[in-house]
Design a protein around this motif. Structure first.
Motif, PDB file in Angstrom:
ATOM      1  N   TYR A 203       0.931  -1.046  -0.056  1.00  0.00           N
ATOM      2  CA  TYR A 203       0.107  -0.012   0.067  1.00  0.00           C
ATOM      3  C   TYR A 203       0.797   1.136  -0.035  1.00  0.00           C
ATOM      4  O   TYR A 203       2.012   1.297   0.652  1.00  0.00           O
TER       5      TYR A 203
ATOM      6  N   LEU B  24       4.481   7.176   2.327  1.00  0.00           N
ATOM      7  CA  LEU B  24       4.877   5.960   3.131  1.00  0.00           C
ATOM      8  C   LEU B  24       4.405   4.963   2.380  1.00  0.00           C
ATOM      9  O   LEU B  24       3.374   4.784   2.048  1.00  0.00           O
TER      10      LEU B  24
ATOM     11  N   ARG C 164       3.400   8.119  12.110  1.00  0.00           N
ATOM     12  CA  ARG C 164       4.579   7.717  11.756  1.00  0.00           C
ATOM     13  C   ARG C 164       4.556   6.170  11.879  1.00  0.00           C
ATOM     14  O   ARG C 164       5.862   5.617  11.752  1.00  0.00           O
ATOM     15  N   LYS C 165       3.555   5.614  12.209  1.00  0.00           N
ATOM     16  CA  LYS C 165       3.474   3.993  12.283  1.00  0.00           C
ATOM     17  C   LYS C 165       2.639   3.402  11.481  1.00  0.00           C
ATOM     18  O   LYS C 165       1.790   3.966  10.859  1.00  0.00           O
ATOM     19  N   GLY C 166       2.631   2.024  11.582  1.00  0.00           N
ATOM     20  CA  GLY C 166       1.778   1.217  10.628  1.00  0.00           C
ATOM     21  C   GLY C 166       0.484   1.098  11.198  1.00  0.00           C
ATOM     22  O   GLY C 166       0.324   1.316  12.451  1.00  0.00           O
ATOM     23  N   PRO C 167      -0.646   0.920  10.274  1.00  0.00           N
ATOM     24  CA  PRO C 167      -1.805   0.617  10.849  1.00  0.00           C
ATOM     25  C   PRO C 167      -2.019  -0.432  11.830  1.00  0.00           C
ATOM     26  O   PRO C 167      -1.474  -1.538  11.201  1.00  0.00           O
ATOM     27  N   GLU C 168      -2.650  -0.609  12.828  1.00  0.00           N
ATOM     28  CA  GLU C 168      -2.926  -1.331  13.689  1.00  0.00           C
ATOM     29  C   GLU C 168      -4.300  -1.930  13.812  1.00  0.00           C
ATOM     30  O   GLU C 168      -5.278  -1.149  14.107  1.00  0.00           O
TER      31      GLU C 168
ATOM     32  N   PHE D  85      -0.597  -4.834   9.255  1.00  0.00           N
ATOM     33  CA  PHE D  85       0.446  -4.171   8.748  1.00  0.00           C
ATOM     34  C   PHE D  85       2.079  -3.841   9.193  1.00  0.00           C
ATOM     35  O   PHE D  85       2.035  -4.093  10.492  1.00  0.00           O
ATOM     36  N   GLY D  86       2.999  -3.834   8.586  1.00  0.00           N
ATOM     37  CA  GLY D  86       4.261  -3.579   8.944  1.00  0.00           C
ATOM     38  C   GLY D  86       4.373  -2.266   9.240  1.00  0.00           C
ATOM     39  O   GLY D  86       3.512  -1.531   9.123  1.00  0.00           O
ATOM     40  N   PRO D  87       5.551  -1.750   9.561  1.00  0.00           N
ATOM     41  CA  PRO D  87       5.751  -0.408  10.084  1.00  0.00           C
ATOM     42  C   PRO D  87       6.194   0.818   9.177  1.00  0.00           C
ATOM     43  O   PRO D  87       6.015   1.838   9.296  1.00  0.00           O
TER      44      PRO D  87
ATOM     45  N   TYR E  71      -8.853   0.470  11.827  1.00  0.00           N
ATOM     46  CA  TYR E  71      -7.585   0.273  12.349  1.00  0.00           C
ATOM     47  C   TYR E  71      -6.998   1.687  12.983  1.00  0.00           C
ATOM     48  O   TYR E  71      -7.661   2.756  12.595  1.00  0.00           O
TER      49      TYR E  71
ATOM     50  N   PHE F 228       3.579   0.921   2.948  1.00  0.00           N
ATOM     51  CA  PHE F 228       3.333  -0.359   3.951  1.00  0.00           C
ATOM     52  C   PHE F 228       3.259  -1.564   3.124  1.00  0.00           C
ATOM     53  O   PHE F 228       2.457  -1.668   1.998  1.00  0.00           O
TER      54      PHE F 228
END
Lengths: 113, 114
Positions: free
Chosen positions: A35, A88, B41-45, A104-106, B36, A90
């Motif tokens: 993504y 970004l 600045r992080k990935g969706p959780e 999802f990854g960071p 989510y 992902f």
């Protein structure tokens, strides 16, 4: 922490260049999705791989390509970079037991100057 | 018309408030709905996942789906400063021609003030 790793965390490069982003899923994750997240477009699906095969394509530019290797890690290649590619990126994975959800990854933050 | 619409906010509430976040969608093929949470600045959780219409509760979070109105909601009770984040709704249909992509709303930025 989803257990999905992405490298590098940050990437700064110039227009016209080519970069490779890497995603390492957890053991047993056969599906990998890529993504792109930008401020104006939100999260946009690019491409999906399942067990090494391309499964679905979204809004992926021809300058972009991806592959999934036998060990199931995946790479997203971005070439002829433009300023607008700054975003970004992902990867997400689906566990074998529940393909309805994605983890999802960071992310990798790409800046094109 | 976009497939998924979500008010971007920002939304600012005092600690302890009940927060309501919403998305509407136009594609009746969507069957699976997710919320989510994304910190800066992080990935969706993944917070909540639901398939059917109705409510699903998990701690302070309740996800609600109304397929007839094509409307989904996320409620946060007793909101905490640690809930400050961007909340993204996501949805997908059944596997059609092998595609399992998620379609996301643009996210609502929430700030919970102490």
């Amino acid at each position: 922490d989803s257990g999905v790793t992405q490298t590098p965390k940050h990437l700064i490069t110039a227009t016209g260049q080519r970069v490779t982003l890497r995603c390492s899923p957890r053991s047993g994750d056969l599906s990998v999705y890529w993504y792109q997240q930008s401020l104006d477009q939100g999260l946009q699906f690019l491409i999906q791989y399942y067990n090494g095969e391309e499964r679905a394509k979204g809004n992926i530019l021809e300058r972009f390509s991806a592959q999934q290797f036998p060990d199931l890690h995946s790479e997203l290649n971005l070439s002829s970079l433009e300023l607008g590619d700054s975003a970004l990126y992902f990867c997400a994975v689906s566990p074998l037991q529940s393909t309805d959800t994605q983890y999802f990854g960071p992310g990798t933050r790409l800046t094109v100057l | 018309q976009k497939e998924v619409e979500q008010d971007p906010g920002p939304l600012s509430v005092p600690e302890g408030a009940i927060v309501s976040l919403n998305c509407t969608y136009s594609n009746s093929a969507f069957q699976y709905f997710m919320w989510y949470r994304q910190y800066s600045r992080k990935g969706p959780e993944l917070l909540m996942y639901t398939y059917s219409s109705g409510n699903k509760e998990d701690g302070r979070f309740t996800a609600q789906v109304d397929k007839s109105s094509k409307y989904i909601s996320l409620f946060i009770r007793d909101s905490q400063p640690s809930d400050s984040a961007t909340y993204l709704c996501a949805m997908k249909g059944r596997i059609l021609f092998g595609s399992e992509k998620l379609v996301f709303g643009k996210g609502t930025k929430l700030t919970v003030n102490p």
